[in-house]
Design a protein around this motif. Structure first.
Motif, PDB file in Angstrom:
ATOM      1  N   UNK A  58      14.418  12.982 -19.125  1.00  0.00           N
ATOM      2  CA  UNK A  58      13.571  13.388 -20.266  1.00  0.00           C
ATOM      3  C   UNK A  58      14.313  14.424 -21.103  1.00  0.00           C
ATOM      4  N   UNK A  59      15.053  15.300 -20.420  1.00  0.00           N
ATOM      5  CA  UNK A  59      15.844  16.299 -21.158  1.00  0.00           C
ATOM      6  C   UNK A  59      16.888  15.598 -22.016  1.00  0.00           C
ATOM      7  N   UNK A  60      17.543  14.582 -21.439  1.00  0.00           N
ATOM      8  CA  UNK A  60      18.543  13.834 -22.214  1.00  0.00           C
ATOM      9  C   UNK A  60      17.897  13.239 -23.469  1.00  0.00           C
ATOM     10  N   UNK A  61      16.727  12.633 -23.296  1.00  0.00           N
ATOM     11  CA  UNK A  61      16.055  12.001 -24.440  1.00  0.00           C
ATOM     12  C   UNK A  61      15.720  13.048 -25.506  1.00  0.00           C
ATOM     13  N   UNK A  62      15.239  14.213 -25.052  1.00  0.00           N
ATOM     14  CA  UNK A  62      14.906  15.272 -26.029  1.00  0.00           C
ATOM     15  C   UNK A  62      16.138  15.680 -26.834  1.00  0.00           C
ATOM     16  N   UNK A  63      17.274  15.832 -26.151  1.00  0.00           N
ATOM     17  CA  UNK A  63      18.492  16.246 -26.863  1.00  0.00           C
ATOM     18  C   UNK A  63      18.912  15.138 -27.833  1.00  0.00           C
TER      19      UNK A  63
END
Ligand SMILES: C[S@@+](CC[C@H](N)C(=O)[O-])C[C@H]1O[C@@H](n2cnc3c(N)ncnc32)[C@H](O)[C@@H]1O
Length: 278
Positions: free
Chosen positions: A98-103
């Motif tokens: 999810x962090x990857x997607x946010x970035x």
């Protein structure tokens, strides 16, 4: 037994079986079987449960104690605010992703971007990006037909089947177009590290976990293949394993990517790599 007693005894049983967050697991399973939200449970704690309610719950509690992932028992998982089907056909999506997607979302400048998700699994990255960018054209590839079936079911449930196409490909082998963004969370665990994995993780398909003898081979190969499928200035965004970033950053530099940099996940490990090509 009252609902509260059931939650407490399930939590105690999970603790005995070394399940992380035992109370939370117990509340999720009880809420699932009773078709309530977790919050609703608090309003009914004093209610006596019937045998018809207890029987399916006992089975779920046993399966969870034996290491079946909570998300498989619930059949769904929340990812980037959306609900996805989740079962043994693909990896259980992780919070780091999810962090990857946010970035990645913060890097998309053109709302009509063409986006490719490599190793899409249940489709969480591709579908989250498609939901966020309604004008984007999104594709997801995976080597596993099982994972692709699940990704397509998720697309249908989210009303995104028209905009997100999933197809089988070994990395970029069957990909014949170019993209503004290629994002990938590929398998990155070394085969020899199997013994370090938890019972829950071992329920993920092997093809979703193991990336070769060192673990980073598939990511390395994608770095080699991606320039042919990136538009000029296009971005490659990668999730990698702990300890793999240094070597893979060097490969990006060797292959003449530019604007190369890495980001840490919330627990402080360097897990995300970004670079542009051309
Ligand atoms: C770590 S899982 C990630 C799944 C999903 N992207 C996520 O973040 O939850 C890696 C995925 O890559 C797929 N995969 C493994 N080898 C592959 C290959 N050579 N080409 C394409 N996909 C591959 C697996 O089937 C699996 O679905």
């Amino acid at each position: 037994m009252t609902l509260l007693e059931v939650v407490q005894s399930a939590a105690a049983y999970f603790k005995k079986h070394n399940i992380e967050s035992p109370r939370l697991n117990a509340e999720h399973l009880v809420a699932h079987v009773l078709r309530r939200t977790r919050m609703d449970l608090y309003l009914e704690f004093e209610r006596e449960l019937t045998e018809a309610e207890l029987a399916p719950l006992r089975e779920m509690v046993m399966r969870r104690a034996q290491g079946e992932p909570l998300q498989h028992l619930l059949g769904t998982v929340e990812f980037c605010g959306l609900i996805f089907l989740c079962d043994k056909r693909a990896m259980v999506p992780r919070p780091e992703t999810e962090e990857l997607v946010e970035i990645v979302e913060s890097k998309i400048e053109n709302r009509q971007s063409k986006i490719l998700d490599v190793g899409t699994g249940s489709g969480v990255i591709a579908l989250s990006l498609a939901a966020k960018f309604p004008e984007a054209e999104v594709r997801g590839v995976d080597i596993s037909e099982d994972a692709l079936d699940l990704a397509r079911e998720n697309a249908a449930r989210l009303g995104l089947s028209d905009r997100v196409r999933f197809f089988r490909s070994n990395l970029l082998q069957n990909v014949d177009r170019t993209f503004d963004l290629i994002v990938a969370n590929l398998p990155y665990i070394a085969a020899q590290d199997r013994h370090t994995l938890s019972r829950e993780v071992l329920r993920d398909p092997d093809v979703a976990l193991f990336g070769g003898a060192h673990g980073d081979e598939l990511v390395h190969e994608l770095i080699v293949q991606a320039p042919a499928r990136l538009r000029p200035g296009g971005i490659l965004a990668l999730e990698v394993g702990i300890g793999q970033s240094e070597g893979l950053l060097s490969v990006l530099a060797e292959k003449k990517y530019r604007d190369i940099y890495s980001k840490n996940d919330y627990s402080g490990g360097t897990r995300f790599l970004f670079a542009r090509y051309g």
